[in-house]
Design an enzyme around this catalytic site. Structure first.
Site, PDB file in Angstrom:
ATOM      1  N   GLU B  51       1.038  -1.039  -0.077  1.00 13.91           N
ATOM      2  CA  GLU B  51       0.038   0.006  -0.115  1.00 13.91           C
ATOM      3  C   GLU B  51       1.070   1.209  -0.043  1.00 13.91           C
ATOM      4  O   GLU B  51       1.854   1.321   0.728  1.00 13.91           O
ATOM      5  CB  GLU B  51      -1.017   0.063   1.479  1.00 13.91           C
ATOM      6  CG  GLU B  51      -2.122  -0.766   1.136  1.00 13.91           C
ATOM      7  CD  GLU B  51      -2.963  -0.884   2.748  1.00 13.91           C
ATOM      8  OE1 GLU B  51      -3.573  -1.612   2.432  1.00 13.91           O
ATOM      9  OE2 GLU B  51      -2.725   0.312   3.140  1.00 13.91           O
ATOM     10  N   ASP B  62      -5.986   9.537  10.048  1.00  9.26           N
ATOM     11  CA  ASP B  62      -4.513   9.080  10.492  1.00  9.26           C
ATOM     12  C   ASP B  62      -3.976   9.728  11.762  1.00  9.26           C
ATOM     13  O   ASP B  62      -4.415  10.710  12.317  1.00  9.26           O
ATOM     14  CB  ASP B  62      -3.546   9.373   9.589  1.00  9.26           C
ATOM     15  CG  ASP B  62      -3.684   8.747   8.241  1.00  9.26           C
ATOM     16  OD1 ASP B  62      -3.563   7.442   8.311  1.00  9.26           O
ATOM     17  OD2 ASP B  62      -4.030   9.098   7.119  1.00  9.26           O
ATOM     18  N   TYR B 177     -10.682  -3.966   3.138  1.00 10.13           N
ATOM     19  CA  TYR B 177      -9.786  -3.552   4.163  1.00 10.13           C
ATOM     20  C   TYR B 177     -10.733  -3.246   5.458  1.00 10.13           C
ATOM     21  O   TYR B 177     -11.722  -2.407   5.382  1.00 10.13           O
ATOM     22  CB  TYR B 177      -9.150  -2.038   3.649  1.00 10.13           C
ATOM     23  CG  TYR B 177      -8.244  -1.673   4.581  1.00 10.13           C
ATOM     24  CD1 TYR B 177      -8.424  -1.524   5.862  1.00 10.13           C
ATOM     25  CD2 TYR B 177      -7.099  -1.310   3.954  1.00 10.13           C
ATOM     26  CE1 TYR B 177      -7.288  -1.119   6.789  1.00 10.13           C
ATOM     27  CE2 TYR B 177      -6.009  -0.804   4.938  1.00 10.13           C
ATOM     28  CZ  TYR B 177      -6.209  -0.661   6.172  1.00 10.13           C
ATOM     29  OH  TYR B 177      -5.089  -0.205   7.179  1.00 10.13           O
TER      30      TYR B 177
END
Lengths: 411, 275
Positions: B51, B62, B177
């Site tokens: 990735e 994040d 995912y």
């Protein structure tokens, strides 16, 4: 999308997906999607519940001090020599700005949803203070994310929030201002999905926030319509308000959107000037993109990285604008003008001298464009300006910029 | 077309009865050339999929490690074109290892979704993960990617219930995912036992392999995930290794590849012994 045909009914927007034309939507990580969908459903229920509206109305009247006056500014009108100027006195609300309208609405919704922990972002601290206030009112835990730079330059508001029982968390990522505070609040929400309510302060963020905040602020325009009818027996010719995220502006505009004869002006912060990159004018100096959950106009570079905004007014120091404003710009319903730091400072002093009212630096941006708008409307016309906040919080900023002596004896 | 590298890789791994070790690095961290060396070394270190992060100024999902990596990359001048260039250069030396780009929507919108999809496919990219583009907003992006033969990798999370899973599954491609914890990257540690039923549910609903990320840092955690999922994604731990090497003026390539090799080994041996 620019110059898309105007709709027949502005009040019919957004659609079920939170779209104003191409703008708005729900651009959030999957973790948050179920939460924003649940929030949308809870808000729709509350909105339709008469008991909720009665409870909110009670707090707006008895706690916030509504209705706020609509004041005929005689000396300002004479000075400008054009249309009659009325000021919608949102700065007289409890906590000193229009922010309390939205915070009262959302805190009642959060209680209804059983949420115990409230998070918020703030720039200048006005929304943070309003949020800390309603959390104190209902005994709820309150965490306010604030850029470390803003914590420094808005110290009195940090003290107020602390006094009200809120925890202020300085954010050091990025440029450590409002945009970064909003990133951090979103990260908190993603990490605390069970018990936390995110109380967004402007018409930004994913659907339903832009419509919900607008609805809670629409009381400004609804009152204005009645008050002006009583004072002048008519609707205004023009409305003017400053625009950062755009909550005070849409609050004033909303009740008049379908009244095509009413001209509307939003004033963005031009900072050091539109010819520099140091401004905060998303419509006038940006282009459409996606940030913080919505598609709207944004300050961004050629590669789609978000640029830092610059304005002397911490409340306008944001690189985006609410999606409804982006749409109202594209369809031509609202004209978006700009005012520089220097122009806002000039208007700040002028309003204090002529009317005995110290406006917030945010509102001073709207005041700065009044001469042009008053002249355009002309004598015999009526202009209403949203005086969205009081300027006590800005005295240190103004003094640092000009020196208090520079203001003395002017006008 | 991507040439079906993602499908081929997961099919091979299924035959070997082991999970994929998915390594995440931020494009351009700490600079483009060092990043390319890391990418080129990752397959030998045991990475089954890569990735490649597309840096964004406002990465709202994040944690601090990947935020700082994005800042390092952007400060070094990384752009979307730069990311595609890294993928293309990697692909000249490796035809088999799938590359999935992972980032936020605005840089792609700014680039133009169709131009981006065409150029990404030409560069040898196999799929794209866009964190802030949920299925409800994904039609234009999915159209563009599918038109170029690329998969839009969908995300599922602990907050995705059965009704939403059906929405997530629609037009999902490549793999899914699964975000193991409600949180940001590198935040809370994964609880492999707790996620096992969720992974099975997602696999069933989407009919695709499920890779698990967020909160997978150590070889033990990676092994535990590898026992219940089709892939274990490690990002923050690798990105931290780069930051550590840079701050100590050591060679980031060696440190990252050593870290990756330990994680890969744990994933490869996870199912041996039948646990």
């Amino acid at each position: 999308m620019v110059n898309a045909p105007p709709p027949n009914d502005y009040l019919a927007y957004p659609d079920a997906q939170g779209r104003f034309g191409d703008y708005g939507g729900r651009y959030v990580p999957e973790t948050l999607m179920p939460l924003v969908l649940a929030l949308g459903a809870a808000y729709a229920e509350a909105k339709a519940d008469a008991a909720f509206q009665v409870e909110l109305g009670g707090y707006l009247t008895n706690y916030a001090g509504r209705p706020s006056p609509l004041y005929f500014a005689r000396r300002l009108t004479e000075h400008l020599g054009g249309a009659k100027i009325y000021l919608k006195r949102e700065e007289l609300n409890h906590t000193g700005s229009h922010k309390i309208n939205n915070c009262l609405g959302q805190i009642l919704l959060a209680r209804r949803m059983g949420k115990k922990r409230i998070i918020a972002e703030t720039g200048a601290g006005q929304h943070g203070v309003a949020c800390a206030t309603v959390c104190a009112l209902f005994g709820l835990e309150c965490i306010v994310y604030m850029g470390a730079v803003d914590v420094e330059r808005q110290a009195p508001n940090v003290l107020r929030m602390n006094l009200l029982g809120a925890q202020v968390r300085p954010v050091t990522s990025g440029a450590a201002t409002l945009k970064d505070a909003m990133n951090e609040a979103l990260r908190d929400w993603v990490s605390n999905v069970e018990d936390t309510y995110y109380l967004i302060g402007s018409t930004a963020g994913p659907h339903p926030y832009p419509v919900m905040v607008r609805d809670f602020q629409a009381v400004i325009g609804a009152e204005t319509r009645e008050q002006l009818l009583a004072a002048e027996g008519r609707a205004p010719d023009a409305l003017v308000a400053c625009v950062g995220g755009g909550s005070n502006a849409i609050g004033l505009f909303h009740a008049f959107l379908n009244d095509e004869a009413v001209r509307m002006f939003g004033v963005e912060a031009a900072g050091d000037g539109m010819a520099t990159r140091r401004h905060a004018a998303a419509v006038n100096g940006g282009r459409p993109g996606v940030l913080h959950g919505a598609k709207s106009y944004l300050l961004q570079d050629a590669d789609g990285q978000i640029l830092e905004a610059h304005s002397i007014s911490a409340g306008l120091d944001y690189p985006g604008i609410g999606p409804e404003h982006a749409w109202l710009h594209d369809v031509g319903r609202v004209r978006y003008l700009t005012a520089t730091d220097d122009e806002a400072l000039e208007a700040f002093a002028l309003c204090a001298r002529l009317e005995g009212i110290v406006p917030a630096l945010e509102s001073a941006h709207a005041l700065a464009r009044l001469p042009q708008i008053a002249a355009e409307v002309g004598a015999g016309g009526v202009v209403v300006l949203n005086l969205s906040g009081r300027g006590d919080k800005d005295l240190a900023t103004v003094a640092a910029r000009l020196g208090l002596g520079a203001l003395e004896g002017r006008v | 077309m991507s040439g079906g590298r993602i499908e081929a890789r997961f099919a091979d791994l299924a035959r070997e009865d082991r999970a994929a070790f998915v390594a995440y690095v931020m494009a351009g961290d700490p600079d483009a050339e060092t990043c390319l060396s890391i990418l080129e070394g990752l397959p030998d270190a045991g990475a089954d999929l890569i990735e490649l992060g597309v840096p964004f100024s406002d990465p709202m999902a994040d944690g601090p490690a990947i935020q700082r990596a994005a800042t390092r990359a952007l400060d070094g001048g990384m752009t979307v074109n730069g990311v595609l260039d890294l993928a293309r250069r990697f692909r000249t030396g490796d035809e088999a290892t799938p590359i999935v780009l992972m980032g936020y929507l605005n840089p792609l919108l700014s680039y133009g979704l169709e131009t981006f999809a065409t150029r990404a496919a030409a560069a040898g990219v196999d799929g794209v993960i866009v964190v802030d583009c949920p299925p409800e907003e994904a039609a234009p992006l999915t159209d563009a990617l599918e038109g170029a033969g690329l998969a839009l990798i969908r995300l599922a999370t602990p907050t995705t219930d059965a009704a939403r899973l059906a929405i997530v599954a629609r037009r999902a491609g490549g793999f899914v995912y699964y975000v193991s914890v409600a949180g940001v990257t590198g935040d809370k540690p994964v609880d492999a036992e707790k996620i096992a039923p969720a992974v099975a549910r997602v696999r069933q609903a989407c009919g695709l392999p499920v890779a698990v990320g967020f909160g997978v840092r150590t070889p033990d955690q990676a092994a535990a995930v590898a026992r219940v999922a089709d892939g274990a994604v490690v990002g923050s731990a690798l990105v931290d290794a780069i930051a550590e090497a840079v701050s100590q003026s050591r060679d980031p390539v060696a440190l990252v590849l050593d870290t990756a090799a330990a994680l890969a080994k744990a994933v490869q041996s996870a199912r041996a012994g039948g646990s």
